[in-house]
Structures are given as structure tokens and as C-alpha cells.
Scaffold this motif. Structure first.
Motif, PDB file in Angstrom:
ATOM      1  N   ALA A 135       0.830  -1.218   0.000  1.00 39.12           N
ATOM      2  CA  ALA A 135       0.000   0.000   0.000  1.00 39.12           C
ATOM      3  C   ALA A 135       0.862   1.265   0.000  1.00 39.12           C
ATOM      4  CB  ALA A 135      -0.932  -0.011   1.211  1.00 39.12           C
ATOM      5  N   ILE A 136       1.950   1.235   0.774  1.00 38.29           N
ATOM      6  CA  ILE A 136       2.849   2.404   0.853  1.00 38.29           C
ATOM      7  C   ILE A 136       3.597   2.582  -0.480  1.00 38.29           C
ATOM      8  CG2 ILE A 136       4.850   3.419   2.058  1.00 38.29           C
ATOM      9  CD1 ILE A 136       3.826   1.744   4.579  1.00 38.29           C
ATOM     10  N   ALA A 137       4.002   1.459  -1.075  1.00 39.50           N
ATOM     11  CA  ALA A 137       4.700   1.506  -2.373  1.00 39.50           C
ATOM     12  C   ALA A 137       3.796   2.127  -3.442  1.00 39.50           C
ATOM     13  CB  ALA A 137       5.126   0.104  -2.788  1.00 39.50           C
ATOM     14  N   GLU A 138       2.502   1.773  -3.370  1.00 41.04           N
ATOM     15  CA  GLU A 138       1.520   2.318  -4.312  1.00 41.04           C
ATOM     16  C   GLU A 138       1.456   3.841  -4.201  1.00 41.04           C
ATOM     17  OE1 GLU A 138      -2.896   1.069  -4.549  1.00 41.04           O
ATOM     18  OE2 GLU A 138      -1.710  -0.783  -4.770  1.00 41.04           O
ATOM     19  N   ARG A 139       1.456   4.328  -2.952  1.00 38.69           N
ATOM     20  CA  ARG A 139       1.411   5.777  -2.706  1.00 38.69           C
ATOM     21  C   ARG A 139       2.587   6.493  -3.369  1.00 38.69           C
ATOM     22  NH1 ARG A 139       2.971   8.398   3.164  1.00 38.69           N
ATOM     23  NH2 ARG A 139       3.504  10.465   2.380  1.00 38.69           N
ATOM     24  N   PHE A 140       3.769   5.875  -3.313  1.00 39.46           N
ATOM     25  CA  PHE A 140       4.966   6.529  -3.871  1.00 39.46           C
ATOM     26  C   PHE A 140       5.233   6.148  -5.325  1.00 39.46           C
ATOM     27  CE2 PHE A 140       5.828   6.824   0.726  1.00 39.46           C
ATOM     28  CZ  PHE A 140       6.131   8.174   0.817  1.00 39.46           C
ATOM     29  N   GLY A 141       4.324   5.378  -5.911  1.00 37.41           N
ATOM     30  CA  GLY A 141       4.451   5.028  -7.325  1.00 37.41           C
ATOM     31  C   GLY A 141       5.553   4.032  -7.621  1.00 37.41           C
ATOM     32  N   ILE A 142       5.806   3.131  -6.658  1.00 42.07           N
ATOM     33  CA  ILE A 142       6.831   2.092  -6.857  1.00 42.07           C
ATOM     34  C   ILE A 142       6.126   0.761  -7.099  1.00 42.07           C
ATOM     35  CG2 ILE A 142       8.806   0.908  -5.795  1.00 42.07           C
ATOM     36  CD1 ILE A 142       9.165   3.162  -3.923  1.00 42.07           C
ATOM     37  N   ASP A 143       6.747  -0.112  -7.864  1.00 44.26           N
ATOM     38  CA  ASP A 143       6.207  -1.452  -8.058  1.00 44.26           C
ATOM     39  C   ASP A 143       6.253  -2.196  -6.718  1.00 44.26           C
ATOM     40  OD1 ASP A 143       5.406  -3.788  -9.763  1.00 44.26           O
ATOM     41  OD2 ASP A 143       7.323  -4.559  -9.017  1.00 44.26           O
ATOM     42  N   ALA A 144       5.100  -2.712  -6.284  1.00 48.59           N
ATOM     43  CA  ALA A 144       4.978  -3.335  -4.949  1.00 48.59           C
ATOM     44  C   ALA A 144       5.917  -4.519  -4.770  1.00 48.59           C
ATOM     45  CB  ALA A 144       3.531  -3.754  -4.704  1.00 48.59           C
ATOM     46  N   GLU A 145       6.019  -5.354  -5.795  1.00 51.20           N
ATOM     47  CA  GLU A 145       6.879  -6.539  -5.677  1.00 51.20           C
ATOM     48  C   GLU A 145       8.359  -6.158  -5.630  1.00 51.20           C
ATOM     49  OE1 GLU A 145       6.056  -9.786  -8.301  1.00 51.20           O
ATOM     50  OE2 GLU A 145       3.987  -9.968  -7.584  1.00 51.20           O
ATOM     51  N   ALA A 146       8.713  -5.140  -6.406  1.00 49.52           N
ATOM     52  CA  ALA A 146      10.107  -4.656  -6.398  1.00 49.52           C
ATOM     53  C   ALA A 146      10.445  -4.076  -5.022  1.00 49.52           C
ATOM     54  CB  ALA A 146      10.310  -3.597  -7.469  1.00 49.52           C
ATOM     55  N   ALA A 147       9.457  -3.367  -4.418  1.00 50.86           N
ATOM     56  CA  ALA A 147       9.665  -2.782  -3.080  1.00 50.86           C
ATOM     57  C   ALA A 147       9.910  -3.884  -2.046  1.00 50.86           C
ATOM     58  CB  ALA A 147       8.454  -1.945  -2.682  1.00 50.86           C
ATOM     59  N   LEU A 148       9.125  -4.959  -2.125  1.00 49.00           N
ATOM     60  CA  LEU A 148       9.292  -6.084  -1.181  1.00 49.00           C
ATOM     61  C   LEU A 148      10.617  -6.811  -1.419  1.00 49.00           C
ATOM     62  CD1 LEU A 148       5.636  -7.431  -1.143  1.00 49.00           C
ATOM     63  CD2 LEU A 148       6.898  -6.667   0.869  1.00 49.00           C
ATOM     64  N   GLU A 149      11.014  -6.883  -2.687  1.00 50.04           N
ATOM     65  CA  GLU A 149      12.277  -7.543  -3.053  1.00 50.04           C
ATOM     66  C   GLU A 149      13.471  -6.815  -2.436  1.00 50.04           C
ATOM     67  OE1 GLU A 149      14.457 -10.483  -4.554  1.00 50.04           O
ATOM     68  OE2 GLU A 149      12.310 -10.429  -5.006  1.00 50.04           O
ATOM     69  N   ASN A 150      13.330  -5.495  -2.244  1.00 52.30           N
ATOM     70  CA  ASN A 150      14.425  -4.682  -1.705  1.00 52.30           C
ATOM     71  C   ASN A 150      14.438  -4.593  -0.180  1.00 52.30           C
ATOM     72  OD1 ASN A 150      15.614  -4.035  -4.169  1.00 52.30           O
ATOM     73  ND2 ASN A 150      14.188  -2.361  -4.525  1.00 52.30           N
ATOM     74  N   ILE A 151      13.584  -5.372   0.473  1.00 52.97           N
ATOM     75  CA  ILE A 151      13.564  -5.393   1.950  1.00 52.97           C
ATOM     76  C   ILE A 151      13.892  -6.813   2.407  1.00 52.97           C
ATOM     77  CG2 ILE A 151      12.183  -4.989   4.028  1.00 52.97           C
ATOM     78  CD1 ILE A 151      10.307  -3.241   2.238  1.00 52.97           C
ATOM     79  N   VAL A 152      14.900  -6.944   3.261  1.00 52.44           N
ATOM     80  CA  VAL A 152      15.168  -8.271   3.852  1.00 52.44           C
ATOM     81  C   VAL A 152      14.577  -8.281   5.259  1.00 52.44           C
ATOM     82  CG1 VAL A 152      17.195  -8.832   2.466  1.00 52.44           C
ATOM     83  CG2 VAL A 152      17.521  -7.603   4.592  1.00 52.44           C
ATOM     84  N   VAL A 153      13.848  -9.345   5.572  1.00 51.67           N
ATOM     85  CA  VAL A 153      13.133  -9.426   6.854  1.00 51.67           C
ATOM     86  C   VAL A 153      13.568 -10.670   7.611  1.00 51.67           C
ATOM     87  CG1 VAL A 153      10.847  -9.411   7.945  1.00 51.67           C
ATOM     88  CG2 VAL A 153      11.119  -8.443   5.665  1.00 51.67           C
ATOM     89  N   ALA A 154      13.743 -10.542   8.912  1.00 52.76           N
ATOM     90  CA  ALA A 154      14.043 -11.699   9.752  1.00 52.76           C
ATOM     91  C   ALA A 154      13.212 -11.609  11.022  1.00 52.76           C
ATOM     92  CB  ALA A 154      15.526 -11.741  10.094  1.00 52.76           C
ATOM     93  N   ARG A 155      12.704 -12.740  11.458  1.00 49.98           N
ATOM     94  CA  ARG A 155      11.919 -12.797  12.699  1.00 49.98           C
ATOM     95  C   ARG A 155      12.825 -13.292  13.819  1.00 49.98           C
ATOM     96  NH1 ARG A 155       8.840 -12.412  16.706  1.00 49.98           N
ATOM     97  NH2 ARG A 155       6.782 -13.363  16.891  1.00 49.98           N
ATOM     98  N   ALA A 156      12.977 -12.487  14.869  1.00 50.04           N
ATOM     99  CA  ALA A 156      13.806 -12.875  16.021  1.00 50.04           C
ATOM    100  C   ALA A 156      12.923 -13.502  17.092  1.00 50.04           C
ATOM    101  CB  ALA A 156      14.513 -11.649  16.578  1.00 50.04           C
ATOM    102  N   TYR A 157      13.412 -14.595  17.706  1.00 51.58           N
ATOM    103  CA  TYR A 157      12.586 -15.313  18.688  1.00 51.58           C
ATOM    104  C   TYR A 157      13.065 -15.164  20.129  1.00 51.58           C
ATOM    105  CZ  TYR A 157      10.366 -17.270  14.603  1.00 51.58           C
ATOM    106  OH  TYR A 157       9.679 -17.395  13.415  1.00 51.58           O
ATOM    107  N   ASN A 158      14.314 -14.760  20.323  1.00 51.13           N
ATOM    108  CA  ASN A 158      14.793 -14.432  21.675  1.00 51.13           C
ATOM    109  C   ASN A 158      15.921 -13.408  21.556  1.00 51.13           C
ATOM    110  OD1 ASN A 158      17.374 -15.896  21.393  1.00 51.13           O
ATOM    111  ND2 ASN A 158      16.103 -17.744  21.460  1.00 51.13           N
ATOM    112  N   SER A 159      16.360 -12.878  22.675  1.00 48.93           N
ATOM    113  CA  SER A 159      17.338 -11.778  22.641  1.00 48.93           C
ATOM    114  C   SER A 159      18.687 -12.213  22.052  1.00 48.93           C
ATOM    115  CB  SER A 159      17.527 -11.182  24.032  1.00 48.93           C
ATOM    116  OG  SER A 159      17.862 -12.191  24.961  1.00 48.93           O
ATOM    117  N   GLU A 160      19.060 -13.491  22.260  1.00 48.95           N
ATOM    118  CA  GLU A 160      20.323 -13.990  21.696  1.00 48.95           C
ATOM    119  C   GLU A 160      20.213 -14.093  20.171  1.00 48.95           C
ATOM    120  OE1 GLU A 160      21.285 -17.685  23.624  1.00 48.95           O
ATOM    121  OE2 GLU A 160      21.591 -16.710  25.562  1.00 48.95           O
TER     122      GLU A 160
END
Length: 343
Positions: free
Chosen positions: A176-201
Motif C-alpha cells: 500500500a505504501i509503495a503504491e502511494r509513492f508510485g513504486i512497483d509493490a513486488e520490487a519494493a518487497l524484493e528490496n527489503i530483507v526481513v528476519a523474525r527474532a525469537y529471543n534476545s540472543e
């Protein structure tokens, strides 16, 4: 016409070369030319030490903890690093030139950007704390998209990394945010790396991993978001008995983040939670909520923003602490396209 185009291309090449020269760090592989063997360099990389600056930032004690490193080997390593990169006094003018590398990434709201001096700064930690529903995570999502925009549009012309400790990352929001700025949504997601952390270590391991990625993809990343920095510490360490250990571990993590921000010229955006202050009711404090993490958190953050709810859909951001801008407030709102100005 073609000569004008050639000139533009040439100017871009020159700018890229200059950026390449001035922006970046010395890779750890360069130490091979100064007597450090390839096997030791591999061990350093596995421990998250990917640049010469990182060797200088680490204590001898920390380097000795890396498997296969004796005190003599660490001394040799420090000597080699000192030959490649000086970590000594420079003039104020030289420091001024270094600070020109600092970029600002827009939050999506002009009013909020003006409050914090143009946007979230690289080479610094920006912390936002406040209650739920004040837009901490939404600012993080907006920054992830804006970081990809050209510099002329308030972006960072790079990629973003997101460490999610509370399960708050939403790809729908990015689209939705990518749409606002006129960027391709899939390209925007491709440029973000995400990791889920499960504990402080695990969170600390992910920071080490992302630093290695920043070194690998030289100059590509512009933003690191951690939402939230404190949640897993509050879970893993409970009660006053474990408070001291929690603060020490938090301090180590924040120290690592400060180094990562400076080393790779990235903006670090952290969200933090608040806690009720029972003693505040005794005094004439209007708002009895304070950020979690105590003095350690306060000293590590470059700029601290206190977010609170305003009237209706309005939210208020207050500069709680910053070396760059004075204490002030600014309104903003949360829309389908991320953070926006209050209309």
C-alpha cells in the motif's frame, strides 16, 4: 543532443566513483596484504567482523573470544588494521567532510521531517517510543519504502533490513505504501530483507548476520529497522534479579548497532515500549509513562522521539532528546499509504 547525454552519463559515473571512494569502508580481505592469512579472515567473517573499522572497534578481549585467536594473533591483527585505517585524531574540518556522507530518509510526513531535521539520519540511531497505536511500526514500514526512493525524493536510493521481534511486519502495508509513492509493490518487497527474532540472543545473531550482509552488498543498504528493540529482553529477563544482566546484554546490542550505523552509513530506526511510572503520580507529571531500557537506552540513542495520540486520527511526535534539533512537537497521521501530514 547525444553529447549532452554523454555528459550526463559521465557526470553520473564520476559521482558514483566519488561516492565509492568516500562512502566506503575497507574490507577485511585487505588484511591479507598485511600478513593475516585467509583462514583467519574467514574466521573473522564468521564472527561478523567484515571490515577493518570493525577490527578497530572491537576490544582485544572480544577478538580473543573468536575461536583460534590467541593474544599474539590479535596483536598482529590490530597492528595490520592500524596500517590500513587510522583511528586517531582528525581536525574539525576533516570531521566536517566525513559528516557530509550523512543522509536523511523521509518519514513520509513533511511536518515530522522538519521536526527531526529532514528525516531519519544515517550513521545514527533514532528511537521512537510510545503506547500502542501511536504509529511506531507504521513509521518503520514507511521508512522501508522511502529508503528505496531517489535522494531527490527524500529517499536513500538503497535497500532496507527489518528485524521483527513481535511479528509486526506486514507485506500488505509495504504494498500500500509503495503504491502511494508510485513504486512497483513486488520490487519494493524484493528490496527489503526481513528476519523474525525469537529471543534476545537470536536478535543479536541477526544483527551480526545483517552487518555481514551490509559488508557483502557494499553500499546497497541504507536502513535497518528493529521493531521492537526491547520486547524480547522483557520476556527473557524477568524481575529485579535479572535486571543487571538484561541491561548489560542490551548495552552490548546497542553498542553493536551504533558501530553498524557508522561503519556502513545506514540509518538505524528502533521502536521501544513504554512502562507506567508509579512514582509519577506523586509529582505533577502530566504523563506517567516512560520508555523501557533505562539510562542505557537513553545514552545509546542519538535521537529519541516520544509518540502519543492526539485528537481523532492525529498523532503527536515530540523530540525527547537529540544533539541536532531542539525539543519541539509536530503532528502527523497514519493513512493507508503510511505516515502522512495532518490535513
Amino acid at each position: 543532443m547525444s553529447s549532452a547525454m554523454d555528459q550526463v552519463v559521465h557526470d553520473q559515473d564520476v559521482m558514483e566513483e566519488e561516492e565509492e571512494e568516500e562512502l566506503f569502508f575497507t574490507e577485511i580481505d585487505e588484511l591479507q596484504n598485511h600478513g593475516i592469512n585467509a583462514a583467519d579472515i574467514t574466521k573473522l567473517k564468521q564472527a561478523g567482523v567484515c571490515t577493518v573499522r570493525c577490527v578497530q572497534m572491537m576490544t582485544r578481549k572480544s577478538l580473543c573470544r573468536i575461536k583460534g585467536f590467541s593474544e599474539a594473533k590479535v596483536d598482529k591483527l590490530k597492528e595490520a588494521a592500524a596500517k590500513l585505517s587510522t583511528a586517531s585524531f582528525i581536525t574539525g574540518l576533516e570531521y566536517c567532510v566525513q559528516r557530509r556522507k550523512v543522509m536523511t530518509i523521509s518519514t513520509g510526513s513533511k511536518q515530522l521531517d522538519e521536526l527531526i531535521g529532514g528525516g531519519i539520519q544515517t550513521m545514527a540511531i533514532t528511537e521512537a517510543f510510545g503506547e500502542f497505536r501511536t504509529g511506531k511500526t507504521q513509521i518503520g514500514h514507511t521508512l522501508c519504502v522511502v529508503a528505496q526512493l531517489p535522494i531527490s525524493m527524500g529517499g536513500g536510493n538503497g535497500k532496507a533490513a527489518f528485524i521483527d521481534t513481535e511479528g509486526t511486519f506486514r507485506h500488505e502495508r509495504i504494498k500500500a505504501i509503495a503504491e502511494r509513492f508510485g513504486i512497483d509493490a513486488e520490487a519494493a518487497l524484493e528490496n527489503i530483507v526481513v528476519a523474525r527474532a525469537y529471543n534476545s540472543e537470536h536478535q543479536m545473531d541477526l544483527i551480526t548476520e545483517v552487518a555481514a550482509r551490509f559488508a557483502e552488498e557494499k553500499g546497497i543498504f541504507r536502513l535497518l529497522v528493529i521493531d521492537s528493540i526491547i520486547a524480547l529482553f522483557r520476556t527473557d529477563f524477568s524481575g529485579r534479579g535479572e535486571l543487571s544482566e538484561r541491561q548489560q546484554k542490551l548495552n552490548q546490542m546497542l553498542s553493536r548497532l551504533t558501530k553498524v550505523a557508522e561503519e556502513f552509513n545506514v540509518a538505524v530506526y528502533l521502536t521501544n515500549q513504554v512502562q507506567s511510572d508509579p512514582g509519577a503520580g506523586m509529582t505533577f507529571v502530566a504523563d506517567p509513562k516512560k520508555p523501557v531500557g533505562g539510562h542505557i537506552m537513553a545514552h545509546a540513542s542519538t535521537t529519541r522521539l516520544y509518540l502519543r495520540k492526539g485528537r481523532g486520527e492525529e498523532r503527536i511526535a515530540k523530540v525527547y532528546d537529540s544533539p541536532d534539533v531542539p525539543e519541539a512537537e509536530a503532528p502527523y497521521a497514519i493513512s493507508a499509504g503510511g505516515i502522512v501530514d495532518v490535513s
